[in-house]
Design a protein around this motif. Structure first.
Motif, short mmCIF file in Angstrom:
data_model
loop_
_atom_site.label_atom_id
_atom_site.label_comp_id
_atom_site.label_asym_id
_atom_site.label_seq_id
_atom_site.Cartn_x
_atom_site.Cartn_y
_atom_site.Cartn_z
N GLN A 133 -21.83 -15.96 -6.98
CA GLN A 133 -21.76 -14.63 -6.40
C GLN A 133 -20.32 -14.12 -6.35
N GLY A 134 -20.19 -12.85 -5.97
CA GLY A 134 -18.90 -12.20 -6.04
C GLY A 134 -17.92 -12.66 -4.98
N VAL A 135 -16.75 -12.01 -5.01
CA VAL A 135 -15.67 -12.33 -4.09
C VAL A 135 -15.14 -11.02 -3.52
N GLU A 136 -14.60 -11.07 -2.30
CA GLU A 136 -14.04 -9.87 -1.69
C GLU A 136 -12.64 -9.59 -2.24
N VAL A 137 -12.41 -8.35 -2.66
CA VAL A 137 -11.11 -7.95 -3.18
C VAL A 137 -10.58 -6.76 -2.36
N LEU A 138 -9.27 -6.60 -2.33
CA LEU A 138 -8.63 -5.50 -1.61
C LEU A 138 -8.67 -4.24 -2.46
N VAL A 139 -9.16 -3.14 -1.88
CA VAL A 139 -9.23 -1.86 -2.60
C VAL A 139 -8.70 -0.75 -1.69
N HIS A 140 -8.31 0.36 -2.32
CA HIS A 140 -7.87 1.53 -1.57
C HIS A 140 -9.06 2.48 -1.42
N PRO A 141 -9.22 3.10 -0.24
CA PRO A 141 -10.40 3.97 -0.03
C PRO A 141 -10.41 5.23 -0.89
N GLN A 185 -6.94 4.08 -6.00
CA GLN A 185 -7.49 2.81 -6.47
C GLN A 185 -7.38 2.68 -7.99
N ALA A 186 -7.49 3.81 -8.70
CA ALA A 186 -7.33 3.78 -10.16
C ALA A 186 -5.93 3.31 -10.54
N ILE A 187 -4.92 3.78 -9.80
CA ILE A 187 -3.55 3.32 -10.03
C ILE A 187 -3.42 1.85 -9.65
N HIS A 188 -4.05 1.50 -8.53
CA HIS A 188 -4.02 0.11 -8.05
C HIS A 188 -4.50 -0.86 -9.13
N GLU A 189 -5.57 -0.52 -9.79
CA GLU A 189 -6.13 -1.40 -10.81
C GLU A 189 -5.27 -1.43 -12.07
N ALA A 210 -4.03 5.52 3.71
CA ALA A 210 -4.57 4.47 4.58
C ALA A 210 -3.44 3.56 5.05
N THR A 211 -3.63 2.97 6.20
CA THR A 211 -2.64 2.02 6.73
C THR A 211 -3.00 0.59 6.35
N ILE A 245 0.82 -1.22 0.00
CA ILE A 245 0.00 0.00 0.00
C ILE A 245 0.85 1.27 0.00
N GLU A 246 2.01 1.24 0.68
CA GLU A 246 2.86 2.43 0.73
C GLU A 246 3.51 2.74 -0.62
N GLU A 247 3.81 1.71 -1.41
CA GLU A 247 4.38 1.93 -2.75
C GLU A 247 3.33 2.53 -3.69
N LEU A 248 2.11 2.05 -3.56
CA LEU A 248 1.02 2.57 -4.38
C LEU A 248 0.76 4.03 -4.07
N GLU A 249 0.77 4.38 -2.80
CA GLU A 249 0.53 5.76 -2.41
C GLU A 249 1.67 6.68 -2.83
#
Length: 255
Positions: free
Chosen positions: A184-192, A197-201, A167-168, A146-150
């Motif tokens: 049905q769907g599945v839980e995925v990790l997202v940034h708030p 989150q656009a970069i994350h994807e 976010a931590t 998460i810190e690299e993405l931010e």
């Protein structure tokens, strides 16, 4: 602008284009999505994220986790041998800790048959030499800390009026597969923060989709096979959703 200073029209073509990110570089954008059908049979494992840690023993601290990682790695190796017998040319893409990286002299943790080519995330975009392969296996997903993405987001959005929301820990969001089975769907990790989150994807989902498209499925004359060893939700039609155990064993008990 052109050489005379006149404003020029620019056409940007990107398989993973995101309007939020493109808007950082162009003031006025007309965004058009061009639908394209991939000629593929997609088999996806929905029961695990298939993290790099779960397959690399040295990334685990306790003896039990190391043993489980070794077992999973051997299962993966046997699975690759089995499907390599079904496909003349198989491309395997995953984290360099598993598939190796010759440039950094990182050795692959798996041994594969002669008709299998290994590649790693972040070194596949634009490469055309795999277009004649008839199957691809994608191991895990390209998940940044998460810190690299931010840190990347700070470079792109530092001038925004609205401050970035850091976010931590990841948030969790449920997403659904485009599956014929209707599961049905599945839980995925997202940034708030939606911008982060656009970069994350771009980094995570985008890299898996780029790996799939190394086989040039849009231009293929016959369907090719895609194996997704991760529950990541992608912009693809999934034909079969299976568990890790089902995939490693060659199918469910009934099959």
């Amino acid at each position: 602008h052109d050489h005379q200073g006149n404003e020029a029209s620019v056409l940007v073509i990107d398989a993973n284009a995101d309007q939020e990110l493109i808007g950082r570089f162009f003031d006025r954008v007309t965004f058009i999505t061009i639908p394209a059908e991939r000629r593929a049979r997609v088999i996806q494992c929905y029961s695990t994220r298939c993290s790099t840690t779960s397959l690399v023993p040295k990334k685990n601290k306790d003896a039990k986790s190391k043993k489980q990682a070794k077992l999973r790695l051997r299962e993966l190796e046997e699975f690759i041998v089995r499907i390599a017998g079904q496909h003349p040319q198989l491309l395997v893409v995953g984290p360099q800790a598993i598939t190796g990286n010759p440039k950094t002299k990182t050795k692959a943790l798996i041994s594969v048959p002669a008709n299998v080519e290994l590649a790693h995330f972040n070194a596949i975009r634009g490469i055309d030499r795999w277009k004649n392969h008839d199957a691809v296996l994608i191991i895990g997903r390209n998940q940044l800390p998460i810190e690299e993405l931010e840190a990347i987001a700070r470079c792109l959005f530092s001038a925004d009026w609205v401050p970035l929301q850091f976010a931590t820990e990841w948030s969790v969001e449920e997403r659904g597969y485009r599956s014929k089975g209707g599961r049905q769907g599945v839980e995925v990790l997202v940034h708030p923060d939606r911008r982060i989150q656009a970069i994350h994807e771009q980094v995570r989902e985008g890299e898996s989709q780029q790996a799939i498209d190394r086989l040039r499925l849009i231009h293929g004359t016959t369907p090719k096979t895609v194996y997704l060893l991760s529950n990541i939700v992608l912009d693809v039609d999934v034909d079969h959703l299976v568990t890790w155990d089902e995939l490693m064993a060659g199918g469910s008990r009934i099959e």
